[in-house]
Enzyme design. Sequence first.
Site, PDB file in Angstrom:
ATOM      1  CB  THR A 167      -1.860   3.812   1.884  1.00 47.35           C
ATOM      2  OG1 THR A 167      -0.983   2.744   2.215  1.00 47.35           O
ATOM      3  CG2 THR A 167      -1.981   4.774   3.018  1.00 47.35           C
ATOM      4  CB  VAL A 168      -7.283   5.800   1.947  1.00 42.26           C
ATOM      5  CG1 VAL A 168      -7.770   4.939   0.790  1.00 42.26           C
ATOM      6  CG2 VAL A 168      -7.680   5.179   3.283  1.00 42.26           C
ATOM      7  CB  SER A 172      -2.815   1.525   4.528  1.00 39.13           C
ATOM      8  OG  SER A 172      -2.246   0.703   3.543  1.00 39.13           O
ATOM      9  N   GLY A 207      -2.585   0.430  -2.667  1.00 41.05           N
ATOM     10  CA  GLY A 207      -2.801   0.462  -2.794  1.00 41.05           C
ATOM     11  C   GLY A 207      -3.429   0.605  -1.747  1.00 41.05           C
TER      12      GLY A 207
END
Length: 529
Positions: A349-350, A367, A348
């Site tokens: 990384t960008v 992240s 729940g």
Amino acid sequence: MKPFDWQFPYPSQRMPVLARNVVSTSQPLAAQAGLRMMLKGGNAVDAILATAISLTVLEPTSNGIGSDAFCILWDGKKMHGLNASGRSPAAWNPGHFKGLNAMPQRGWDAVTVPGAVSAWAELSQKFGKLPFADLFEPAIKYAQDGFMVTPTISRLWANQVQLLKSQPGFAEAFMPNGRAPEVGEKFSFPGQAKTLIRIAETRGDAFYKGDLAEKIAAYSKQCGAALTLDDLASHTNDWVEPISIDYRGYTLHEIPPNGQGIAALMALGILENFDVAKLPVDSVESLHLQIEAMKLAFADIYEHVSDLQTMRVKPTELLDKSYLKERAKLIDPKKAGTPAFGNPGKGGTVYLTAADESGMMVSYIQSNFSGFGSGVVVPGTGISLQNRGSGFSLRPDHANVVAPRKRPFHTIIPGFVTRNGQPLMSFGVMGGSMQAQGHTQVMLRMVDYQQNPQAAADAPRWRIDSGVKVGIEYGVPEDVIAAMKQRGHDMPQADRWSTDFGRAQLIYKMEDGYFAASERRTDGQAVGF
């Protein structure tokens, strides 16, 4: 030039943005923050950093100020790789976790030194054009004044609060009304704004050696945790040479271990031994082959990959074509397998990406790992700390066994594709172990099936969980799933809104600009001018 098919065959499609300066990420306001830097005269690095900093505010379910980060960057002439993942506290050794069978997943005993802030400072200094403080303006405003929470983030937030509400500082920071914010509800975080101002003023020094570091260390001590001021002050980044593999004339580049990017390279190296293009796209035969190749790669990396300094097998040995050819022979085309790791010969990384008209392209990822990470939030600061320490092993003979000042096995990986030595695409598929699987699936769709980047991102995906259990995305025909089950795959179909299959962002270089894509599984946006 026709580099790919311009058809968009999958539902819930988005149209790409075609422009000379582009940014793509999982949250629209963050993408626009990056674009604002370009409009001010900044370059792709300035854009990527403003986007990354804004995402710590706008998408706290996946990243924060206490994240780690990795980057692959093409500066217009040359490729660079940055490993900004942190190391374990000096007090961590196997004895520290005595009595446990596995590393803690949440809380202070999952927290390693965060590296994202150091990535911001170093990338800005080395490649940026704008003043460092300018990059923080959008994020500070959103933290101070608030922003309306988007649908995907609201759903992820609500899914995580019950698990994390008892972690130190979490409820105070992320449950202001005793719950997660609802869709469209305003959320503000003045404490985080103050922290971002201090980071901007000190180019990150306050976070590792100044007043912010003291607050982190003091809260660690108050909670009886191991992280100290000296651990923070000792943090360093590493500029690294990306590792790569050629796949039918296209070269995929990944950051070397401690990350899992090598798994995507290995899977492609295995699949190169098969004529994938002759198998119909989205067919049982094609999906089965991809999944079995990925299983073989995962079996190896989970045994052999660790901090590069402690690996007993070199990355070049795992990527040796003759070794991967032997691994390919283990695939049964009609039956799902549960392969063991191999032993290569000694030898729940960008996610966010940006590119500008000068030719600079940036592939960047940061992240907190599992959603909000450890769940620990330093009071009054908005510093949510990642749980990367959970990636260590407690098996004494494992290369990735926990040890002092060591980097753990990491899942976050930025991807970059070149052809004939020239930049072609910066991309990533955020989401835990899905990332290497997503990189592999996107590459196959583009190289073997000539799908354009948007279609390759929109296409339904599979995800290996464990053994023969493989999640399959909503939208795959029932007859295909039934045939996969006949081959021995345990294949539950996910619901329509599942976020377990990654969230891709892609920028593809064209003759006179870029093709920028943001996919349907998130609230994201590709923007440009």
